[in-house]
Write a protein that holds these residues in place. Structure first.
Motif, PDB file in Angstrom:
ATOM      1  N   LEU A   1       0.733  -1.393  -0.070  1.00 46.62           N
ATOM      2  CA  LEU A   1      -0.076   0.043   0.030  1.00 46.62           C
ATOM      3  C   LEU A   1       0.832   1.353  -0.096  1.00 46.62           C
ATOM      4  O   LEU A   1       0.580   2.144  -0.862  1.00 46.62           O
ATOM      5  N   VAL A   2       2.028   1.351   0.711  1.00 42.45           N
ATOM      6  CA  VAL A   2       2.905   2.479   0.820  1.00 42.45           C
ATOM      7  C   VAL A   2       3.337   2.575  -0.602  1.00 42.45           C
ATOM      8  O   VAL A   2       3.519   3.627  -1.206  1.00 42.45           O
TER       9      VAL A   2
ATOM     10  N   GLU B   1       2.271   1.591  -3.600  1.00 41.54           N
ATOM     11  CA  GLU B   1       1.192   2.125  -4.257  1.00 41.54           C
ATOM     12  C   GLU B   1       0.920   3.627  -4.210  1.00 41.54           C
ATOM     13  O   GLU B   1       0.659   4.332  -5.296  1.00 41.54           O
ATOM     14  N   THR B   2       0.814   4.041  -3.117  1.00 41.75           N
ATOM     15  CA  THR B   2       0.464   5.313  -2.665  1.00 41.75           C
ATOM     16  C   THR B   2       1.603   6.413  -3.236  1.00 41.75           C
ATOM     17  O   THR B   2       1.267   7.315  -3.705  1.00 41.75           O
TER      18      THR B   2
ATOM     19  N   LYS C   1       1.095   6.447  -7.216  1.00 38.77           N
ATOM     20  CA  LYS C   1       0.161   7.313  -7.466  1.00 38.77           C
ATOM     21  C   LYS C   1       0.526   8.785  -7.478  1.00 38.77           C
ATOM     22  O   LYS C   1      -0.055   9.392  -8.093  1.00 38.77           O
ATOM     23  N   ALA C   2       1.333   9.091  -6.517  1.00 41.13           N
ATOM     24  CA  ALA C   2       1.874  10.510  -5.985  1.00 41.13           C
ATOM     25  C   ALA C   2       2.863  10.816  -7.052  1.00 41.13           C
ATOM     26  O   ALA C   2       3.419  12.008  -6.993  1.00 41.13           O
TER      27      ALA C   2
ATOM     28  N   THR D   1      -6.364   2.607   6.093  1.00 37.90           N
ATOM     29  CA  THR D   1      -5.723   2.877   4.824  1.00 37.90           C
ATOM     30  C   THR D   1      -5.337   4.383   4.677  1.00 37.90           C
ATOM     31  O   THR D   1      -4.116   4.628   4.247  1.00 37.90           O
ATOM     32  N   GLU D   2      -6.166   5.207   4.746  1.00 35.54           N
ATOM     33  CA  GLU D   2      -6.309   6.484   4.610  1.00 35.54           C
ATOM     34  C   GLU D   2      -5.062   7.126   5.488  1.00 35.54           C
ATOM     35  O   GLU D   2      -4.383   8.168   4.918  1.00 35.54           O
TER      36      GLU D   2
ATOM     37  N   LYS E   1      -1.877   6.234   4.383  1.00 39.07           N
ATOM     38  CA  LYS E   1      -1.552   6.837   3.055  1.00 39.07           C
ATOM     39  C   LYS E   1      -1.059   8.264   3.253  1.00 39.07           C
ATOM     40  O   LYS E   1      -0.005   8.720   2.977  1.00 39.07           O
ATOM     41  N   ASN E   2      -1.746   8.824   4.202  1.00 32.88           N
ATOM     42  CA  ASN E   2      -1.389  10.266   4.760  1.00 32.88           C
ATOM     43  C   ASN E   2       0.181  10.463   5.424  1.00 32.88           C
ATOM     44  O   ASN E   2       0.878  11.359   5.305  1.00 32.88           O
TER      45      ASN E   2
ATOM     46  N   LEU F   1       2.752  10.111   2.948  1.00 37.32           N
ATOM     47  CA  LEU F   1       2.970  11.228   2.079  1.00 37.32           C
ATOM     48  C   LEU F   1       3.568  12.389   2.765  1.00 37.32           C
ATOM     49  O   LEU F   1       4.377  13.292   2.184  1.00 37.32           O
TER      50      LEU F   1
END
Length: 195
Positions: free
Chosen positions: A18-19, A21-22, A25-26, A179-180, A183-184, A187
């Protein structure tokens, strides 16, 4: 910005994918060791190496086919099998990582599940270590990979215990909410790296 090679690591089920993928996407350069391994397993030379190591996991004589379920069972059966597979495959994975990231610049993130186990940390400028509660990791992997608790724990036994190693020089992210939130956190961490 000159290239900075950052590994993403953590125990099985911690949230590494997930990290990655995040960050992809960034808009960051990303690379997955798991994908490199899958690509390596398609090569006839690697299939022959695997057949020598685990004859029951590779079918055929000339057109070799890997039985991934059997390979996985054998690789996590005992320490000797696990070390045999790790010794055969991980140097090739590192070689591919270094080759594929050679021409990149700026921040380059590479998911490396066995960063510490294989002694790869020195090949990276830094690492993001994703930590998560052990029971949550077990439940996550059980669901994702259709494994029993015992099978997941057996796989965990072949990984470093992140509670027992010094992570003070690495970037640690705690995956303890949703998950959110993860992601935050990632980032925010990466925006600090860009400064």
């Amino acid at each position: 910005m000159p290239k900075k090679l950052i590994a993403i690591t953590g125990g099985i089920g911690s949230g590494k994918s997930l990290v990655l993928e995040t960050l992809e996407k960034a808009g960051h350069h990303t690379l997955s060791s798991d994908k490199i391994v899958k690509d390596l397993y398609k090569k006839p030379k690697i299939k022959r190496i695997l057949k020598d190591l685990f004859p029951n996991a590779v079918k055929g004589e000339t057109r070799l086919r890997i039985d991934y379920k059997t390979l996985s069972e054998l690789a996590f059966k005992d320490k000797e099998n696990n070390e045999g597979l790790t010794k055969a495959i991980t140097p090739l994975v590192l070689e591919q990582i270094l080759r594929k990231t050679k021409s990149k610049d700026g921040l380059v993130f590479v998911e490396v599940p066995l960063l510490f186990e294989c002694g790869f940390a020195d090949h990276f400028d830094n690492a993001i270590v994703v930590l998560r509660d052990k029971n949550e990791r077990i439940e996550s992997v059980k669901t994702r990979s259709n494994l029993t608790k015992e099978q997941v724990e057996k796989r965990m036994a072949f990984q470093v215990d992140y509670d027992k190693i010094d992570l003070s020089k690495y970037l640690v992210v705690i995956n303890d909410k949703n998950t959110e939130d993860l992601k935050n956190k990632v980032l925010r961490l990466v925006s600090d790296l860009n400064k």
